[in-house]
Each structure stands twice: as structure tokens, then as C-alpha cells.
Design an enzyme around this catalytic site. Structure first.
Site, short mmCIF file in Angstrom:
data_model
loop_
_atom_site.label_atom_id
_atom_site.label_comp_id
_atom_site.label_asym_id
_atom_site.label_seq_id
_atom_site.Cartn_x
_atom_site.Cartn_y
_atom_site.Cartn_z
N ASP A 94 0.26 9.01 7.50
CA ASP A 94 -1.22 8.77 6.89
C ASP A 94 -1.55 7.54 7.83
OD1 ASP A 94 1.11 7.92 4.83
OD2 ASP A 94 -0.35 6.36 5.41
N ASP B 25 -2.22 4.71 5.89
CA ASP B 25 -2.25 3.58 4.95
C ASP B 25 -3.62 3.50 4.22
OD1 ASP B 25 -0.34 2.27 3.33
OD2 ASP B 25 -1.26 0.18 4.23
#
Ligand SMILES: CSC[C@H]1O[C@H](OP(=O)(O)O)[C@H](O)[C@@H]1O
Ligand SMILES: Nc1ncnc2[nH]cnc12
Length: 290
Positions: A212, A214
Site C-alpha cells: 500500500d 500508507d
């Protein structure tokens, strides 16, 4: 006790290695308690390896609850000299996208509640940790990744892993702060492991698997477990291929590592002044120097 010179710690999403043959579960006990789960000894091609699910095989342990010392000491008891950590991470840089792999070479410690040393109780040691990842092991790992030409995966060699306490993910202010520090990825587990592995004179390198962005990226949703899970499975499949190739290369040509003599100039206390109970507790780490 059964032996293996290569250890693997599997993080979020990597709870077992499908390619392992002749599997034996070893429940080790250490002076620091029990590891996260049984150590799984098995053969990858023709090499015996030891695998440990960092959070337990059913992912029941928080990052702050991990028995880091028992995990590393347990690997040492099995004779592990090279330790590969596979870990899910968030990306702090545009160019490191989900499904990419990063082999970091630095850490920033943002943990608060971890015991990251075997020493104390009458013995003082300060290991050198300027280069926290074993350079030669990282090269073998990176070469293995590059050789596989995995579709959708870009390899990033080097970079800084921020190790946060968790379990909540970061705030945007924190995420942007880490970006301003030039950090590349963020996770919650690898720094205590790397420190303890160095104290145990085990070469350590991280295979960071990006899940991801974040919460800093304006064009991507902020990290949630739901979002991470989608990428974990694909990362786990890729990670197993990488680990298998890394093990093959390591067993053909095990590189020298500075980690293997990390305690040589690290212990300040005269060993004859160390309490007997402490010497016994740390026997496996100290035996070379007694
Ligand atoms: C699944 S999201 C957060 C979780 O994932 C990482 O675990 P690991 O390093 O064991 O792969 C991160 O450190 C958190 O523990
Ligand atoms: N964004 C993130 N922060 C901390 N640990 C993570 N593990 C996977 N993604 C993460």
C-alpha cells in the site's frame, strides 16, 4: 537438535512455505520463552531451512506482542547463520508501488515498547549497527529477485525502513514526516529482529513486499487491512519464489558476513565478572568468547 543454516521469518500473508518437503515441526524453548510458533524445518530443493510464522500461523500476535528474542534465539539454537525476513510494508515513495519488492539497507526506529537486546543482567554489549542489514546477504537476495523477472514487480535495492510501534497505522502527519526524512517504506516488525539477529551473529536481510501507499498519497486510498489483504496473497506467492531462489544461491555459495563476528569487539564487561546465571542464559551467544 535438528539443524538448518538458513532461516526464514514469514510476516503478514506468509504463514507457510508450500515448497517445503520432509517437514518437521520443532517446538523450541529458549531462555526468553517460546517463539511465535513452532519452527518448521523442511527441505527446499536439497537444503534444510527453518521457517517461522512471525505472528503465528493464524496471525494471533500483534507486532508489540512478538517474542522477538525467543524467535531469534530459537533460530540460533537450530544453527541458523543467514536469516531472511519477508515482510509486508507500506510505501513512502511514489516509485515503490504495491507488489514491488524493496531490499532496504537502513532502518529508523519509531518503536516504543520493544526489548531489542539479549544483554543486561550483568553483561553489557554494544554491537555496531551502522549497517543494520547484511550487505552480502542483501546482494544474494536482490540478485535472486532480479533473476526471476517477476511480472508486475519492480525491485528497489536499498532504502530506509521505518519501524513504527503500531498496531494502528500512521497519521498523515507522521507519514509525511517519514517522507521528509527520505524513508522508503514502513512496517512494524523488522528493526528489533535485525538488532537481535546481529547480537546473535546471524546475517539478516529483509525482503520487503509493498502492499500500500500508507496514507500520504493523494491518489490512493489510505491503508486499511482490507486494502492490504488484496496484495498480501500475490506478494506471498512471489515471496516464496524469491526465497526458494535465494536459498538455492546461498547454499551454493554462502557469503561471508560481518554479522558472524559481531560480538568480537562489542562486549564491554569482562567475561569473568559476568554472573554465572547470565553466562548460562546467553550460553549460545557467548560460547565462542568464553
Ligand atoms: C498487514 S498490515 C500490518 C502488519 O503487516 C506487517 O507485518 P510483517 O512485518 O510481519 O509482514 C507490519 O509490520 C504489520 O505487522
Ligand atoms: N502502511 C503500513 N504501515 C505499517 N505497516 C505496514 N504493513 C503494511 N503496510 C503498512
Amino acid at each position: 537438535m535438528a539443524q538448518a543454516s538458513i532461516g526464514i521469518i514469514g510476516g503478514s500473508g506468509l504463514y507457510k512455505m508450500d515448497a517445503l518437503k520432509d517437514v518437521e515441526e520443532v517446538r523450541v524453548e529458549t531462555p526468553f520463552g517460546s517463539p511465535s510458533d513452532a519452527l518448521i524445518l523442511g527441505t527446499l530443493d536439497s537444503t534444510r531451512v527453518a521457517f517461522l510464522a512471525r505472528h503465528g500461523r493464524n496471525h494471533t500476535l500483534l507486532p508489540s506482542e512478538l517474542p522477538f528474542r525467543a524467535n531469534i534465539y530459537g533460530m540460533k539454537q537450530l544453527g541458523v547463520k543467514y536469516l531472511i525476513s519477508a515482510s509486508a510494508v507500506g510505501s513512502l515513495k511514489e516509485e515503490a508501488k504495491p507488489l514491488d519488492m524493496v531490499v532496504p539497507d537502513q532502518f529508523i526506529d519509531r518503536t516504543k515498547n520493544r526489548i531489542s537486546t539479549f544483554f543486561g543482567e550483568g553483561i553489557v554489549a554494544h554491537i555496531a549497527f551502522g549497517n543494520p542489514i547484511c550487505k552480502n546477504l542483501a546482494i544474494v537476495l536482490a540478485d535472486a529477485i532480479a533473476s526471476l523477472n517477476l511480472p508486475e514487480v519492480t525491485l528497489h535495492c536499498g532504502g530506509t525502513y521505518v519501524c513504527m510501534e503500531g498496531p494502528a497505522f500512521s497519521t498523515k502527519a507522521e507519514s509525511n514526516l517519514y517522507r521528509s526524512w527520505g524513508a522508503t517504506i514502513i512496517g512494524m516488525t523488522n528493526l528489533p529482529e535485525a538488532k537481535l539477529a546481529r547480537e546473535a551473529e546471524i546475517a539478516y536481510a529483509t525482503l520487503a513486499l509493498v502492499t500500500d501507499y500508507d496514507c500520504w498519497h493523494p491518489d490512493h486510498d489510505s491503508v486499511t487491512v482490507e486494502l492490504v489483504i488484496g496484495n498480501l496473497l500475490r506478494n506471498a506467492a512471489n515471496a516464496q519464489k524469491v526465497i526458494q531462489e535465494t536459498v538455492r544461491r546461498l547454499s551454493e555459495n554462502p557469503p561471508p558476513s560481518e554479522a558472524h563476528s559481531a560480538l568480537q569487539y562489542a562486549i564491554l564487561t569482562q567475561l569473568d565478572k559476568v554472573p554465572t546465571a547470565t553466562k548460562e542464559k546467553l550460553g549460545l551467544l557467548l560460547q565462542k568468547y568464553l
